[in-house]
Design a protein around this motif. Sequence first.
Motif, mmCIF file in Angstrom:
data_model
loop_
_atom_site.group_PDB
_atom_site.id
_atom_site.type_symbol
_atom_site.label_atom_id
_atom_site.label_comp_id
_atom_site.label_asym_id
_atom_site.label_seq_id
_atom_site.Cartn_x
_atom_site.Cartn_y
_atom_site.Cartn_z
ATOM 1 N N TYR A 178 0.776 -1.206 0.085
ATOM 2 C CA TYR A 178 0.081 0.060 -0.055
ATOM 3 C C TYR A 178 0.812 1.267 -0.038
ATOM 4 C CZ TYR A 178 -4.211 -2.943 1.106
ATOM 5 O OH TYR A 178 -5.415 -3.664 1.330
ATOM 6 N N GLU A 179 0.484 2.351 -0.552
ATOM 7 C CA GLU A 179 1.280 3.493 -0.729
ATOM 8 C C GLU A 179 0.367 4.828 -0.601
ATOM 9 O OE1 GLU A 179 3.333 5.108 0.577
ATOM 10 O OE2 GLU A 179 5.032 4.131 -0.182
ATOM 11 N N SER A 180 0.872 5.803 -0.481
ATOM 12 C CA SER A 180 0.104 6.995 -0.529
ATOM 13 C C SER A 180 0.468 7.795 -1.677
ATOM 14 C CB SER A 180 0.528 8.050 0.698
ATOM 15 O OG SER A 180 1.653 8.469 0.611
ATOM 16 N N PRO A 181 -0.378 8.797 -2.128
ATOM 17 C CA PRO A 181 -0.271 9.331 -3.500
ATOM 18 C C PRO A 181 1.118 10.218 -3.454
ATOM 19 C CG PRO A 181 -2.362 9.664 -2.918
ATOM 20 C CD PRO A 181 -1.797 9.161 -1.793
ATOM 21 N N MET A 182 1.523 10.820 -2.266
ATOM 22 C CA MET A 182 2.546 11.585 -2.171
ATOM 23 C C MET A 182 4.065 11.067 -2.235
ATOM 24 S SD MET A 182 2.596 12.961 1.706
ATOM 25 C CE MET A 182 0.692 13.197 1.592
ATOM 26 N N ARG A 183 3.989 9.487 -1.845
ATOM 27 C CA ARG A 183 5.091 8.891 -1.987
ATOM 28 C C ARG A 183 5.172 7.643 -3.038
ATOM 29 N NH1 ARG A 183 3.908 8.969 4.017
ATOM 30 N NH2 ARG A 183 3.075 6.986 3.790
ATOM 31 N N LEU A 184 4.162 7.802 -3.975
ATOM 32 C CA LEU A 184 4.238 6.670 -4.877
ATOM 33 C C LEU A 184 5.354 6.806 -5.877
ATOM 34 C CD1 LEU A 184 2.705 4.338 -6.467
ATOM 35 C CD2 LEU A 184 1.763 6.378 -7.753
ATOM 36 N N VAL A 185 5.727 7.777 -6.354
ATOM 37 C CA VAL A 185 6.907 7.854 -7.275
ATOM 38 C C VAL A 185 8.438 7.499 -6.582
ATOM 39 C CG1 VAL A 185 8.383 9.433 -8.740
ATOM 40 C CG2 VAL A 185 5.803 9.436 -8.914
ATOM 41 N N LYS A 186 8.340 8.153 -5.283
ATOM 42 C CA LYS A 186 9.643 7.706 -4.543
ATOM 43 C C LYS A 186 9.667 6.183 -4.183
ATOM 44 C CE LYS A 186 11.605 8.517 0.045
ATOM 45 N NZ LYS A 186 11.761 9.227 1.203
ATOM 46 N N SER A 187 8.799 5.624 -3.941
ATOM 47 C CA SER A 187 8.718 4.136 -3.858
ATOM 48 C C SER A 187 9.077 3.479 -4.834
ATOM 49 C CB SER A 187 7.333 3.616 -2.902
ATOM 50 O OG SER A 187 7.073 4.507 -1.789
#
Length: 244
Positions: A178-187
Amino acid sequence: MSNALEQTGSTSTGFQFRDTDAMLFLVPTPIGNLKDITLRALEILQGVDVILAEDTRNSARLLNHYNITKPLTPFHQHNEHKVLQHLVDQMGAGKRMAVVTDAGTPGISDPAFLLVRACIEHEIKVECLPGATAFVPALVNSGLPIHRFAFEGFLPLKKGRHTALTKLATEERTLIFYESPMRLVKSLDEMAQYFGADRRCSVSRELTKMFEENKRGTLKEVADYFRQKTVKGEIVIIVAGTEA
């Protein structure tokens, strides 16, 4: 399996429980579309004495939609330790409760584990209803192997993140995050670094909602795609396991 409730005129709620002595019910709620709730879930919510909700305002919208008027009590990660014993004492005295989260199944990256464990320790029966959870449709429509998978939930934000990604780089099962929108690209960028930029993945967001999106490709391709967008909504990342 028999229904947990039957309609009757003998109680103030209009229902009476049968074939179960459970005091705590874990009730999955829709992850987007309000129609994705079972008839049994609605009956349980109508029949319990109180509903424990991660966010009472959010849960009230669902209950109002189905004309369910039951007391709502906040139950979330910031107060679960504080109210745990009080809730167990109330159930021990005969009060039936249902746990709901903002979306999906309680306990899946949401509060419920501590309460379930405490109920088991005090010999209070718990029932978990089947129902909505975000990672199942995301996994099934990813196009990646689904016969063996590992659910990782949210990665550690700082401490332990490097260790987790290093360990998962050699995992052969399909990985679910699971991931949040603000951390998606970083992850996605970090996964490309640890797993390899050409590792296949799928990102699902806003599942069951009007703007549902499923993007498939390599970790690099999917990261570059979302780098150009304003990302919103609940997100599930599915990543292929390493080849044996």
